[in-house]
Design an enzyme around this catalytic site. Structure first.
Site, PDB file in Angstrom:
ATOM      1  N   ARG A   8       0.838  -1.201   0.000  1.00 46.43           N
ATOM      2  CA  ARG A   8       0.000   0.000   0.000  1.00 46.43           C
ATOM      3  C   ARG A   8       0.865   1.239   0.000  1.00 46.43           C
ATOM      4  NH1 ARG A   8      -1.653   3.912   3.103  1.00 46.43           N
ATOM      5  NH2 ARG A   8      -0.473   3.164   4.886  1.00 46.43           N
ATOM      6  N   VAL A   9       0.488   2.183  -0.844  1.00 42.48           N
ATOM      7  CA  VAL A   9       1.023   3.542  -0.769  1.00 42.48           C
ATOM      8  C   VAL A   9      -0.173   4.461  -0.607  1.00 42.48           C
ATOM      9  CG1 VAL A   9       3.175   3.136  -2.024  1.00 42.48           C
ATOM     10  CG2 VAL A   9       1.115   3.723  -3.296  1.00 42.48           C
ATOM     11  N   SER A  10       0.066   5.663  -0.095  1.00 46.99           N
ATOM     12  CA  SER A  10      -1.054   6.517   0.298  1.00 46.99           C
ATOM     13  C   SER A  10      -1.741   7.249  -0.841  1.00 46.99           C
ATOM     14  CB  SER A  10      -0.585   7.545   1.335  1.00 46.99           C
ATOM     15  OG  SER A  10      -0.148   6.863   2.476  1.00 46.99           O
ATOM     16  N   SER A  11      -1.054   7.429  -1.971  1.00 49.53           N
ATOM     17  CA  SER A  11      -1.676   8.182  -3.054  1.00 49.53           C
ATOM     18  C   SER A  11      -1.185   7.691  -4.408  1.00 49.53           C
ATOM     19  CB  SER A  11      -1.392   9.685  -2.901  1.00 49.53           C
ATOM     20  OG  SER A  11      -0.002   9.905  -2.994  1.00 49.53           O
ATOM     21  N   GLN A  14       2.510   8.207  -5.431  1.00 52.77           N
ATOM     22  CA  GLN A  14       3.588   7.557  -4.691  1.00 52.77           C
ATOM     23  C   GLN A  14       3.980   6.254  -5.372  1.00 52.77           C
ATOM     24  OE1 GLN A  14       2.165   7.309  -0.633  1.00 52.77           O
ATOM     25  NE2 GLN A  14       3.204   9.199  -0.101  1.00 52.77           N
TER      26      GLN A  14
END
Length: 198
Positions: A8-11, A14
């Site tokens: 997972r990355v936040s946006s 990224q």
């Protein structure tokens, strides 16, 4: 038993390459790697939900670090218990060997794992709060310096009030004003409201 990985990355902007590289080194099949580009505030993530449906008892889930799983203290705790107790899978947090449910199955090991999980979950949520505060402070500082956010302000010609008066008198249509001013209908009505508020 199958091996899976969650990344997972936040946006959207990224890059997940670092996490992906680790999972490839662990020989996780590409089809078993699930990636979300979304906030960790909750678990309503499309690919995470797909992964949960795939997991079966005895499977092993790799995540690089606990904050990649999520950034909400209670949600991380609940999700961890759901995965390990209800789904019956093992979890390995790559950068924290104490959080590997394949090991330390005795009471002391479980206690230590739970303790580490609680501390890291707390840190993950705290960091999320700090990011939000820093972001708000940055926006406030930029606004104080006159930085404007959003789309640039649309300007209208100086004779806009006269054109509006003609429009109200039915001497010109709204469409004609839109063409002359090169603005949208929404902008036209917004500018009219702004004029009326003065």
């Amino acid at each position: 038993m199958k091996n899976y990985a969650y990344i997972r990355v936040s946006s959207l902007d990224q890059n997940e390459a670092r996490q992906l590289r680790v999972m490839e080194e662990l020989k996780i099949p590409a089809g078993n790697i699930y990636i979300d580009k979304q906030s960790g505030k909750d678990f309503h993530r499309q690919n995470y939900q797909k992964l949960i449906k795939k997991l079966k008892a005895g499977d092993l889930l790799y995540i690089l670090s606990i904050d990649r799983l999520g950034r909400n203290y209670k949600e991380i705790q609940n999700q961890w218990r759901y995965l390990t107790e209800e789904k019956g899978i093992d979890i390995c947090v790559v950068d924290m060997p104490l959080l590997d449910t394949r090991q330390y199955k005795d009471l002391l090991g479980t206690f230590i794992s739970d303790l580490v999980l609680q501390v890291l979950s707390f840190v993950a949520e705290s960091e999320r709060d700090n990011i939000r505060k820093r972001q708000a402070q940055g926006i406030a500082a930029a606004k104080a310096k006159g930085v404007r956010f959003g789309r640039p302000e649309v300007s209208v010609p100086r004779n806009f009030p006269a054109l509006v008066n003609k429009w109200r008198s039915n001497k010109i249509t709204c469409e004609e004003i839109l063409q002359v001013c090169k603005i949208s209908k929404a902008t036209f009505y917004r500018k009219v409201r702004e004029m009326e508020a003065i």
